[in-house]
Design an enzyme around this catalytic site. Structure first.
Site, PDB file in Angstrom:
ATOM      1  N   GLY A  69       0.812  -1.202   0.000  1.00  0.00           N
ATOM      2  CA  GLY A  69       0.000   0.000   0.000  1.00  0.00           C
ATOM      3  C   GLY A  69       0.851   1.258   0.000  1.00  0.00           C
ATOM      4  O   GLY A  69       0.513   2.254  -0.659  1.00  0.00           O
ATOM      5  N   GLN A 177      -7.885   1.696   4.916  1.00  0.00           N
ATOM      6  CA  GLN A 177      -8.662   1.249   6.069  1.00  0.00           C
ATOM      7  C   GLN A 177     -10.119   0.921   5.724  1.00  0.00           C
ATOM      8  O   GLN A 177     -10.767   0.195   6.460  1.00  0.00           O
ATOM      9  CB  GLN A 177      -8.631   2.315   7.171  1.00  0.00           C
ATOM     10  CG  GLN A 177      -7.317   2.425   7.891  1.00  0.00           C
ATOM     11  CD  GLN A 177      -6.935   1.154   8.638  1.00  0.00           C
ATOM     12  OE1 GLN A 177      -7.772   0.316   8.949  1.00  0.00           O
ATOM     13  NE2 GLN A 177      -5.655   0.997   8.922  1.00  0.00           N
ATOM     14  N   SER A 194      -4.314  -1.501   0.505  1.00  0.00           N
ATOM     15  CA  SER A 194      -3.321  -2.497   0.902  1.00  0.00           C
ATOM     16  C   SER A 194      -4.031  -3.769   1.344  1.00  0.00           C
ATOM     17  O   SER A 194      -4.900  -3.734   2.213  1.00  0.00           O
ATOM     18  CB  SER A 194      -2.461  -1.951   2.042  1.00  0.00           C
ATOM     19  OG  SER A 194      -1.417  -2.832   2.363  1.00  0.00           O
ATOM     20  N   CYS A 320       4.926   7.678  23.849  1.00  0.00           N
ATOM     21  CA  CYS A 320       5.805   6.776  24.600  1.00  0.00           C
ATOM     22  C   CYS A 320       5.880   5.386  23.976  1.00  0.00           C
ATOM     23  O   CYS A 320       6.658   4.559  24.418  1.00  0.00           O
ATOM     24  CB  CYS A 320       5.328   6.677  26.038  1.00  0.00           C
ATOM     25  SG  CYS A 320       3.569   6.367  26.183  1.00  0.00           S
TER      26      CYS A 320
END
Length: 460
Positions: A69, A177, A194, A320
């Site tokens: 993709g 998506q 993709s 994080c």
């Protein structure tokens, strides 16, 4: 172990596995050759192209298969920009596009071109009128995803496509998506997707270019895939990708209803089961299987590890958990809380029992992480409030600066201020987000000798 990260990569669909194995014996030859084995491989490739084109909503000769993709996006942007180079070298894109689009924009700018990012609202959606506002005479291409990969918000593609078409600017849609759930509406010009996002094998992307769109492939010429995707086609993987796309589309309507109900339940119950949680993304105009929420006073990496230990595979947009230690560009553009971010994207077949177990486990996991970090158990005024405070959180990563702010906000009187000194980039987003969630006033950011000073005024 429940796998809740289908937005990253969906489990291989049974039809994909069957098609892949079956075509290994038939699709190994060169489809460009005229002997029997080559003709057989060409028939498989042509059938896969027709199947994929029907799902996309384009002609078979408008669609090519790429190696991923990301490669499809890069080929689409490079080819469209090159084909319209006489118009100009200006690219328009939304602020929440996939990183592959952002990288293409960066490459254009490095080569002397320019790009304009269209902002999004707090749900992650663009306003089509903003595209109309930023399109220019030298705009060669506009890009807009069909649905966001991090928060699931669906974009107004059809409306934006009309605006771009009226301006004579082609619109590239990243449909990675959403394509498994249905075709992309509107007068789009180019589309990418993709296969591993809908349960096909990895290493297969789709690139559709409508007839009439000026397109000039970049790089050395290649005779395969209309010159738009160089190299020998992986026919077994392509066949499996097309077959699985047709299969998931046949199941999409019923599965969307079922998964949307499970996600609706997660959205409603997370906010009641876990204190200080912000559920982000559009609650209605969204993908049926995806939900994202952020937890105050939580280290996202630790939260992911604890959920993994409890048997749940989830992902996050928190800084994080990123190798760059910078907040998700999607959450940053939306202006929402980035710390303790969790994305659940349910694969087909997810059971209510798996969701039940997640909702039982989550409160304890979040509470345990908050306790380890020394987060405040609750908010309340100090018996002897002070006029103003300075919190030194320099050298400490979020959520620690926000935790320290929450600990002391009750120690200043209503109208008093707390100044947080921090040098973590995430603090620039998370402190204002905390203020909105806790109904305090974010005064603003001030320069400091090191890092920045974030000033908060107590209202309650």
């Amino acid at each position: 172990m429940p796998y809740f990260d289908a937005a990253s990569s969906a489990p291989l669909h049974p039809v994909a596995r069957q098609a892949l194995l079956a075509s290994l014996d038939e699709g190994w030859a060169d489809p460009a050759r005229l002997y029997r084995e080559g003709r057989r491989a060409a028939l498989l490739l042509d059938a896969a192209r027709e199947t994929a084109a029907e799902a996309v909503g384009c002609r078979p000769d408008e669609l090519v298969f790429t190696s991923s993709g990301t490669r499809a996006v890069h080929s689409a942007t490079a080819g469209a920009l090159s084909g319209r180079r006489r118009v100009g070298r200006h690219l328009v894109l939304s602020a929440v596009e996939h990183s592959s689009v952002l990288h293409a924009a960066a490459a254009l700018e490095a080569a002397g071109g320019s790009s304009t990012e269209v902002p999004v609202d707090r749900t992650g959606a663009v306003d089509p009128a903003e595209y109309a506002r930023v399109l220019r005479a030298d705009t060669a291409l506009a890009c807009l995803q069909s649905a966001n990969h991090e928060v699931g918000t669906e974009q107004p593609v059809a409306e934006t496509a009309e605006i771009c078409a009226d301006a004579g600017v082609p619109l590239l849609v990243d449909a990675a998506q959403s394509l498994g759930w249905g075709p992309v509406p509107g007068r789009w010009s180019l589309l990418t997707a993709s296969a591993h996002k809908w349960g096909g094998p990895a290493g297969v992307g789709l690139l559709a270019v409508r007839k009439g769109v000026r397109f000039a492939p970049r790089g050395p010429a290649d005779e395969r895939e209309s010159g738009r995707a160089a190299g020998f086609e992986n026919i077994p993987a392509v066949v499996a990708a097309a077959a699985s796309l047709r299969a998931v589309r046949a199941e999409a309507a019923a599965e969307a209803v079922r998964l949307r109900a499970l996600v609706d339940r997660i959205r409603a119950e997370v906010a009641t089961l876990v204190p200080d949680v912000e559920v982000v993304g559009d609650p209605e105009r969204r993908l049926p299987h995806l939900v994202t929420f952020s937890c105050l006073y939580v280290d996202g990496e630790t939260l992911l590890h604890e959920l993994d230990r409890a048997g749940f595979s989830v992902s996050s947009g928190s800084s994080c958990t990123s190798s760059t230690l910078t907040p998700s560009h999607v959450l940053r553009a939306m202006g929402v809380l980035t710390e303790g971010n969790i994305r659940l994207s349910l694969p087909a077949g997810t059971s209510p029992d798996e969701v039940d177990r997640f909702l039982r486990v989550l409160p304890g996991v979040v509470a345990g992480v908050r306790e380890k970090l020394g987060a405040p158990a609750g908010a309340g005024p100090s018996a002897v409030p002070r006029g103003s405070l300075v919190v030194d959180a320099l050298g400490r990563r979020c959520p620690i600066p926000v935790i320290e702010l929450a600990k002391v906000i009750g120690e200043v009187p209503v109208g008093g201020t707390v100044t947080v000194l921090a040098d973590d980039e995430a603090a620039r987003l998370d402190i204002p987000a905390w203020c909105e969630m806790r109904e305090q006033e974010y005064v603003g950011e001030e320069p400091a000798d090191r890092g920045s000073a974030y000033v908060v005024r107590r209202l309650l």
